[in-house]
Motif scaffolding. Structure first.
Motif, short mmCIF file in Angstrom:
data_model
loop_
_atom_site.label_atom_id
_atom_site.label_comp_id
_atom_site.label_asym_id
_atom_site.label_seq_id
_atom_site.Cartn_x
_atom_site.Cartn_y
_atom_site.Cartn_z
N LEU A 116 0.82 -1.37 0.04
CA LEU A 116 -0.57 0.48 0.35
C LEU A 116 1.21 1.43 -0.17
CD1 LEU A 116 -2.99 0.53 0.16
CD2 LEU A 116 -3.17 0.99 2.63
N GLY A 117 2.25 1.09 0.75
CA GLY A 117 2.49 2.34 0.45
C GLY A 117 3.42 2.95 -0.67
N GLU A 118 3.18 1.99 -1.43
CA GLU A 118 3.67 2.53 -3.37
C GLU A 118 3.00 3.21 -3.84
OE1 GLU A 118 3.71 -1.27 -5.21
OE2 GLU A 118 4.34 -1.89 -4.37
N GLY B 125 -2.96 8.15 8.53
CA GLY B 125 -1.37 7.43 8.84
C GLY B 125 -2.37 6.12 7.94
N ILE B 126 -1.78 5.26 7.22
CA ILE B 126 -0.96 4.01 6.18
C ILE B 126 -1.64 3.08 7.48
CG2 ILE B 126 0.63 3.55 6.72
CD1 ILE B 126 0.86 3.12 3.03
N ASP B 127 -0.88 2.78 8.39
CA ASP B 127 -1.29 1.62 9.41
C ASP B 127 -2.96 1.52 9.41
OD1 ASP B 127 1.61 0.84 9.48
OD2 ASP B 127 1.43 1.98 10.84
N ILE C 143 -0.77 9.40 5.14
CA ILE C 143 -2.06 10.00 4.29
C ILE C 143 -3.34 10.02 5.70
CG2 ILE C 143 -2.38 7.04 4.43
CD1 ILE C 143 -3.45 8.32 1.24
N ARG C 144 -3.64 11.41 5.45
CA ARG C 144 -5.49 11.38 5.82
C ARG C 144 -6.26 10.75 4.51
NH1 ARG C 144 -7.73 16.14 8.60
NH2 ARG C 144 -6.14 15.65 10.75
N VAL C 145 -6.77 9.62 5.27
CA VAL C 145 -8.39 9.01 4.17
C VAL C 145 -9.42 9.50 4.71
CG1 VAL C 145 -9.74 6.97 3.47
CG2 VAL C 145 -6.13 7.24 3.86
N HIS C 146 -10.71 10.39 4.03
CA HIS C 146 -12.06 10.44 4.11
C HIS C 146 -12.60 9.94 3.63
CE1 HIS C 146 -10.27 14.55 4.99
NE2 HIS C 146 -9.26 14.55 4.23
N TRP C 147 -13.65 8.99 4.58
CA TRP C 147 -14.21 7.39 4.68
C TRP C 147 -15.67 8.51 4.01
CZ3 TRP C 147 -12.93 2.96 3.96
CH2 TRP C 147 -11.93 2.31 4.40
N PRO C 148 -16.57 7.52 3.63
CA PRO C 148 -17.90 7.96 3.08
C PRO C 148 -18.36 8.66 3.81
CG PRO C 148 -17.59 6.12 1.84
CD PRO C 148 -16.27 6.02 3.12
#
Length: 189
Positions: free
Chosen positions: A72-74, A92-94, A80-85
């Motif tokens: 996934l780090g590729e 964070g990636i973890d 990373i900040r991930v915004h969910w639906p």
């Protein structure tokens, strides 16, 4: 000029639509998955734009679909900040890996195998696809219990918008799908 990041963050699905319309009206050529240019990419994309879309295809079609979390780090920055639906976000990636892996606990056949609509404009990409799977295993309910599987399949239109950095990984990712439709399809709504 439209502030794309603010538009995506504050408008969810409407923001994605406005982003796509803005790109079209500003002359950005759309990239379609299996139609259009023989390569699947239109003429005129920069090397970076093409690379980001290629990384995204690899992310969904191989890394996500086959649960290759060590890769996934590729495509994702460590922070990373991930915004969910549903409106929450994670950092964070973890944490993102843990959240993605949780989808496979109750639907081990979860997959994304197509991006019928792809758009790239500078450090911004947007792709649509269909996330599919079948609710065949108990789903953790978040309270220590489980929801028993319904055996129902789902095929959910989804969209992902990514904001890329100079290292060709995403610093921010926005995930869009309709949770009400999702729950209805798996027999919980």
């Amino acid at each position: 000029m439209i502030d794309r990041r603010s538009l995506i963050r504050n408008s969810s699905a409407a923001g994605f639509g406005a982003l796509a319309l803005t790109a079209v009206s500003s002359g950005t050529e759309l990239a379609y998955g299996s139609t259009g240019h023989p390569s699947g990419f239109p003429e005129g994309l920069s090397r970076g734009e093409r690379r980001h879309l290629q990384i995204f295809d690899e992310l969904d079609f191989d890394v996500f679909t086959h649960q290759k979390w060590d890769r996934l780090g590729e495509s994702h920055a460590r922070n990373i900040r991930v915004h969910w639906p549903d409106g929450h976000f994670t950092d964070g990636i973890d944490k993102h890996i843990a959240d993605l892996a949780a989808l496979f606990v109750w639907a081990p056949d979860t997959r994304i195998r197509e991006h019928p609509f792809r758009l790239a404009n500078g450090q911004l990409t947007a792709v649509t696809g269909f996330m599919k799977g079948t609710f065949t295993k108990p789903m953790p309910d978040g309270k220590g219990g489980f929801i028993q599987p319904t055996g129902k399949a789902y095929s959910l239109p989804m969209a992902t918008v990514g904001i890329w950095n100079k290292r060709n990984t995403m610093d921010e990712e926005y995930l869009f799908w309709d949770n009400q439709t999702f729950y209805a399809q798996i027999g919980l709504g």
